[in-house]
Design an enzyme around this catalytic site. Structure first.
Site, PDB file in Angstrom:
ATOM      1  N   ASP A   1       0.840  -1.209   0.000  1.00 40.16           N
ATOM      2  CA  ASP A   1       0.000   0.000   0.000  1.00 40.16           C
ATOM      3  C   ASP A   1       0.871   1.255   0.000  1.00 40.16           C
ATOM      4  O   ASP A   1       2.043   1.224   0.378  1.00 40.16           O
ATOM      5  CB  ASP A   1      -0.952   0.012   1.207  1.00 40.16           C
ATOM      6  CG  ASP A   1      -0.229  -0.018   2.542  1.00 40.16           C
ATOM      7  OD1 ASP A   1       0.775  -0.744   2.660  1.00 40.16           O
ATOM      8  OD2 ASP A   1      -0.655   0.682   3.467  1.00 40.16           O
TER       9      ASP A   1
ATOM     10  N   GLU B   1       0.197  -1.136   5.885  1.00 37.67           N
ATOM     11  CA  GLU B   1       1.231  -0.561   6.749  1.00 37.67           C
ATOM     12  C   GLU B   1       1.028   0.928   6.956  1.00 37.67           C
ATOM     13  O   GLU B   1       1.305   1.461   8.031  1.00 37.67           O
ATOM     14  CB  GLU B   1       2.626  -0.817   6.158  1.00 37.67           C
ATOM     15  CG  GLU B   1       3.770  -0.642   7.153  1.00 37.67           C
ATOM     16  CD  GLU B   1       4.289   0.784   7.270  1.00 37.67           C
ATOM     17  OE1 GLU B   1       4.937   1.085   8.270  1.00 37.67           O
ATOM     18  OE2 GLU B   1       4.028   1.613   6.362  1.00 37.67           O
TER      19      GLU B   1
HETATM   20 ZN   LIG Z   1       6.749   2.378   4.079  1.00 38.40          ZN
END
Ligand SMILES: [Zn+2]
Length: 387
Positions: free
Chosen positions: A76, A141
């Site tokens: 992501d 994340e």
């Molecule tokens: Zn990163």
């Protein structure tokens, strides 16, 4: 001499571009993991997709029964921000000169591509290595990190599948690839403090109790307190007030309460409980009436010299001709979820100057250098285990 800026002759560049094209804004994966999985399956990895709620995760493993080296990272990216501010469309990878532009180029699709290409090259020369290889890849994340690495680690722990060495591909480098390895991260502890007073008219302060006046010297004391002096790996613990709010908006009212939010970034010289009790003691010393709630965002971790750090330092020295600094500065990363399992964890990726900004980019030469460093690290580990 091969032209590094031509994707046809630079596999890391080509894969980075293919990943950037997939607009995987948190928690979307947008097909990035499938692309990686297809490449890894081709060289003998067993792929397990581990979706949790809105988050796609991938656990890919090559081999069984040997100590496990894991590449970890995220597909992501943060949102592009105002597209107009970009010189090139953020999700259309664009080469200008010797630089690749696009959201995720540095954080961290370039690293993911370098890992995959290094793995392919390593297995081509070492088809059955002395250790097993794995990938722990998440798509959340950059988001609330609830259904990503933390859940995959829980799954692995439940079946006693242990990672011995883990390299997280976060962009750790400062001025040139490999100048900084993160071998730990500070802990992060947030306090939500409400100081209680008694609301009243400013002209009749004896009938009120001003929580701002009460809190000010206590906050000053918190801000100047020395929490520790750090150590060889960690800077001194820092305390910062992030938000302060009190008052009704009227100039003639003493407010009834004051809200303060503060955050510790702390070293391994203290733990969260010690910080909390020292804050309580200090607030009590100033006679405050208060409520205090805590959020522990991440425990600190540290990977000292050992197989992983030594092999990585040696790889950078060989490929780059420089000796990296070991640092624990910066924000938190998913390493905080992996390290508590007992794994040695480090972070090594490209330069971080443009991450999360408009016109995020990576030097194309850095992608190749990073691939070489990752490959050399695998070779070094192999040599250690077979020496
Ligand atoms: Zn990163």
């Amino acid at each position: 001499m091969t032209d590094l800026t031509n994707p046809a002759s630079n596999p890391t560049l080509a894969l980075t571009m293919a990943l950037i094209e997939r607009a995987s804004v948190t928690p979307e994966d947008a097909g990035c993991q499938q692309l990686m999985a297809a490449r890894l399956a081709k060289v003998g990895f067993n792929i397990e997709m581990m979706p949790f709620a809105d988050t796609l995760n991938m656990w890919a493993r090559h081999g069984q029964g040997k100590p496990l080296f894991c590449f970890a990272g995220h597909t992501d990216v943060v949102p592009s921000g105002p597209v107009d501010a970009w010189h090139t469309p953020p999700f259309q990878p664009t080469i200008i000169g010797d630089t690749l532009f696009g959201r995720g180029a540095a954080d961290m699709k370039g690293s993911l591509a370098a890992m995959v290409v290094a793995t392919e090259q390593f297995l081509a020369q070492e088809p059955s290595p002395a250790f097993n290889l794995a990938y722990l890849i998440t798509s959340d994340e950059e988001g609330p990190f609830i259904n990503g690495t933390v859940k995959v680690i829980e799954t692995l722990e439940a079946r006693q599948e242990k990672i011995r060495w883990c390299l997280v591909g976060e962009p750790s480098s400062h001025l040139q690839v490999g100048d900084v390895i993160k071998n730990g991260r500070r802990g992060s502890l947030t306090g939500h403090l409400t100081v209680k007073g008694i609301q009243g008219h400013v002209a009749y302060p004896h009938l009120a109790d001003n929580p701002i006046h009460k809190a000010a010297p206590a906050l000053a004391a918190l801000a100047t307190e020395i929490w520790d002096n750090g150590n060889a790996y960690f800077p001194a613990t820092s305390f910062q007030i992030a938000n302060i709010q009190g008052g009704t908006g009227a100039s003639n009212v003493i407010p009834g309460e004051l809200n303060v939010m503060f955050n510790f970034r702390y070293s391994t010289e203290v733990d969260a409980e010690q910080l909390q009790s020292r804050v309580y003691a200090l607030l009590d010393k100033f006679g405050l009436h208060y409520q205090l709630e805590w959020t522990l965002n991440g425990l600190p971790f540290l990977t000292e010299q050992g197989d992983l750090v030594d092999s990585t330092v040696a790889a950078i020295e060989k490929v780059r001709g420089i000796t990296p600094r070991l640092e624990t500065t910066g924000g938190t990363s998913d390493g905080r979820f992996i390290a508590p399992t007992g794994a040695q964890v480090i972070e090594l990726g490209p330069c971080n100057a443009t991450i999360h900004k408009v016109n995020e980019c990576v030097a194309i030469a850095d992608l190749s250098q990073l691939t070489e460093v990752y490959l050399q690290l695998l070779i070094n580990l192999q040599q250690r285990l077979t020496a």
